[in-house]
Design a protein around this motif. Structure first.
Motif, PDB file in Angstrom:
ATOM      1  N   GLN A   2      -7.649   8.252  -1.127  1.00  0.00           N
ATOM      2  CA  GLN A   2      -7.608   7.906  -1.811  1.00  0.00           C
ATOM      3  C   GLN A   2      -6.328   6.466  -2.269  1.00  0.00           C
ATOM      4  O   GLN A   2      -5.212   7.642  -2.382  1.00  0.00           O
ATOM      5  CB  GLN A   2      -7.876   8.599  -3.318  1.00  0.00           C
ATOM      6  N   VAL A   4      -4.530   4.157  -4.282  1.00  0.00           N
ATOM      7  CA  VAL A   4      -4.591   2.779  -5.324  1.00  0.00           C
ATOM      8  C   VAL A   4      -3.542   2.162  -5.167  1.00  0.00           C
ATOM      9  O   VAL A   4      -2.095   2.225  -5.049  1.00  0.00           O
ATOM     10  CB  VAL A   4      -3.614   4.710  -6.278  1.00  0.00           C
ATOM     11  N   SER A   6      -1.919  -0.859  -7.676  1.00  0.00           N
ATOM     12  CA  SER A   6      -1.222  -1.558  -8.931  1.00  0.00           C
ATOM     13  C   SER A   6      -0.934  -2.670  -8.617  1.00  0.00           C
ATOM     14  O   SER A   6      -0.224  -3.006  -7.549  1.00  0.00           O
ATOM     15  CB  SER A   6      -0.378  -0.265  -9.361  1.00  0.00           C
ATOM     16  N   GLY A 105      -9.079   1.114  -1.172  1.00  0.00           N
ATOM     17  CA  GLY A 105      -9.069   1.182  -2.934  1.00  0.00           C
ATOM     18  C   GLY A 105      -9.427   1.137  -3.480  1.00  0.00           C
ATOM     19  O   GLY A 105     -10.824  -0.332  -3.528  1.00  0.00           O
TER      20      GLY A 105
END
Length: 114
Positions: A2, A4, A6, A105
């Protein structure tokens, strides 16, 4: 595996944002990392890539405004974006690519208002 992302959000034209991507170490250390984006109604396109050795490549529209960097200790990939324009509005995706596999992602949305 995974990844991720942001750091997305709403920003006015001319503003700046920094996106970050965290990846598992076993993937990050051996992958060319990249940022891609997909604007509404358009295909996903390359924004920037950075090799394990730090060599960067940018799409024409990103050159001079965006800067990709990787921290091989923290296993993070960043994308500093400056002088953002409304046509930079898109979902930005982090990618990790190796010879036979790649990982994505879920994306982070960037909206640039005029």
């Amino acid at each position: 595996v995974q990844l991720v992302e942001s750091g997305g959000g709403l920003v006015q034209a001319g503003g700046s944002l920094t996106l970050s991507c965290a990846a598992p170490g076993i993937i990050f250390s051996s992958s060319t990392m990249g940022w891609y984006r997909q604007a509404p109604g358009k295909q996903r396109e390359l924004v920037a890539t950075i090799t394990t050795g730090g060599y960067t490549n940018y799409t024409t529209s990103a050159k001079g405004r965006f800067s990709a960097a990787r921290d091989n200790v923290k296993r993070t990939l960043n994308l500093q974006m400056h002088d953002l324009k409304p046509n930079d509005t898109a979902v930005y995706y982090c990618n990790a690519a190796q010879r036979y596999e790649s990982w994505w992602g879920p994306g982070t949305r960037v909206t640039v208002s005029s």
